[in-house]
Design an enzyme around this catalytic site. Structure first.
Site, PDB file in Angstrom:
ATOM      1  N   HIS A  11      -3.022 -28.713  -3.486  1.00  8.45           N
ATOM      2  CA  HIS A  11      -3.269 -29.129  -1.778  1.00  8.45           C
ATOM      3  C   HIS A  11      -4.057 -28.071  -1.052  1.00  8.45           C
ATOM      4  O   HIS A  11      -4.428 -28.470   0.070  1.00  8.45           O
ATOM      5  CB  HIS A  11      -1.810 -28.787  -1.039  1.00  8.45           C
ATOM      6  CG  HIS A  11      -0.843 -29.769  -1.428  1.00  8.45           C
ATOM      7  ND1 HIS A  11      -0.721 -31.065  -1.841  1.00  8.45           N
ATOM      8  CD2 HIS A  11       0.599 -29.678  -1.827  1.00  8.45           C
ATOM      9  CE1 HIS A  11       0.183 -31.556  -2.024  1.00  8.45           C
ATOM     10  NE2 HIS A  11       1.019 -30.832  -2.369  1.00  8.45           N
ATOM     11  N   GLU A  31      -1.288 -29.804   2.792  1.00  7.96           N
ATOM     12  CA  GLU A  31      -2.804 -30.192   2.858  1.00  7.96           C
ATOM     13  C   GLU A  31      -3.494 -29.947   4.085  1.00  7.96           C
ATOM     14  O   GLU A  31      -4.452 -29.356   4.243  1.00  7.96           O
ATOM     15  CB  GLU A  31      -2.796 -31.345   1.884  1.00  7.96           C
ATOM     16  CG  GLU A  31      -4.545 -31.750   1.903  1.00  7.96           C
ATOM     17  CD  GLU A  31      -4.554 -33.093   1.868  1.00  7.96           C
ATOM     18  OE1 GLU A  31      -3.780 -33.693   0.948  1.00  7.96           O
ATOM     19  OE2 GLU A  31      -5.572 -33.709   2.108  1.00  7.96           O
TER      20      GLU A  31
END
Ligand code: F3S
Length: 295
Positions: free
Chosen positions: A74, A126
């Site tokens: 991420h 993310e």
């Protein structure tokens, strides 16, 4: 029962790369191993790592140094990354190259004076990481309603996407944004692995009586797959483990589809297929017996 398994089910390139990085460190027994947050959204993989000494931490202060810190697929914010380097730890950066590309893009456009808009979930790691490459100044939007609440502006803006959102969301939100901003540049940063997986899942969901989506409960891409399949196949079931398969219910269907999120390991998918094959075998034996007895 016919079983159709999606070719795109299971680890994507980025997750595979991150998991392999941790495995290589374990095999190399290169001292303490930490991952900054869970390396992927799959409890079975994370439990396996934990049993081999890998510790999940939420910040460097929780690590006993020296050691290795793995940055997950991420990605992380710029200041966090620089903090790790300053501490002199061995940073194994397993940020997915597709996510890294968004970091670079956001950083570049922010420096050029663009306001950054991220379409995605503000609580997803993310998205938090991407925001950290424009000094946490991004406007994060997850719905058309949120765009309606924005004031019209002449500011130049750059729009990027969380890699796992749907094309539909990207297009709908962008249409609304065009009414609010005059000067807008868009970079569709949805990962093609995600859109291919979603497209294939949708195609299978349309032609089966029941669809099984396998993935971790915290995995947002698994949840999105579930939502897409549910739209086209009412009997869509989401499970994390093979033991959760409602075999009796499934047995009534003629055609069953299987797909899995990007962080679902192969062995779980194989076990689910194995259970379904076993169900088929038992069913065939039963019909054979019945046919034999009635003859
Ligand atoms: Fe990377 Fe796409 Fe997977 S962004 S982590 S390859 S879903």
């Amino acid at each position: 029962m016919d079983i159709i398994v999606a070719e795109t089910a299971g680890f994507c390139f980025g997750v595979d790369r991150a998991v392999s990085s941790v495995r290589r460190l374990i095999e190399g027994s290169a001292g303490k191993i930490y991952t900054l947050g869970a390396v992927i959204h799959n409890p079975q993989v994370n439990d396996d790592f934990a049993s081999r000494g890998v510790k999940i931490i939420s910040g460097i202060e929780e690590a006993e140094l020296p050691g290795n810190i793995v940055v997950r697929a991420h990605g992380i914010a710029k200041d966090v990354y620089e903090g790790l380097i300053r501490e002199g730890v061995n940073v194994v950066d397993a940020t997915c190259p597709y996510v890294k590309k968004i970091h670079n893009l956001v950083q570049e456009k922010y420096k050029e004076g663009y306001g950054i808009i991220i379409i995605g979930d503000k609580d997803h790691p993310e998205v938090k990481g991407i925001n950290g490459w424009c000094e946490n100044t991004a406007v994060i939007l997850d719905s058309e309603e949120e765009v309606q609440a924005l004031k019209e502006s002449r500011q130049k803006v750059c729009v990027v996407a969380q890699t796992t959102i749907t094309k539909e969301k990207w297009e709908n939100i962008n249409k609304c944004l065009e009414n609010k901003f005059e000067n807008i540049i868009k970079f569709d940063t949805i990962c093609s692995a995600t859109s291919q997986r979603q497209k294939e899942a949708l195609q299978i969901a349309k032609i089966v009586d029941c669809m099984i989506v396998i993935g971790g409960r915290d995995s947002s891409n698994t949840q999105k797959l579930y939502e897409i399949c549910k739209k086209y196949c009412f009997n869509t079931i989401k499970i994390e483990m093979p033991s959760e398969l409602p075999l009796e219910d499934i047995n009534k269907y003629k055609k069953v589809g299987i797909t899995a999120g990007a962080s679902t390991p192969d062995w779980i998918i194989k076990e689910v297929i194995g259970k379904m094959d076993e169900l088929n075998r038992q069913e065939n034996e039963m019909s054979f017996k019945e046919a034999f007895e009635s003859s």
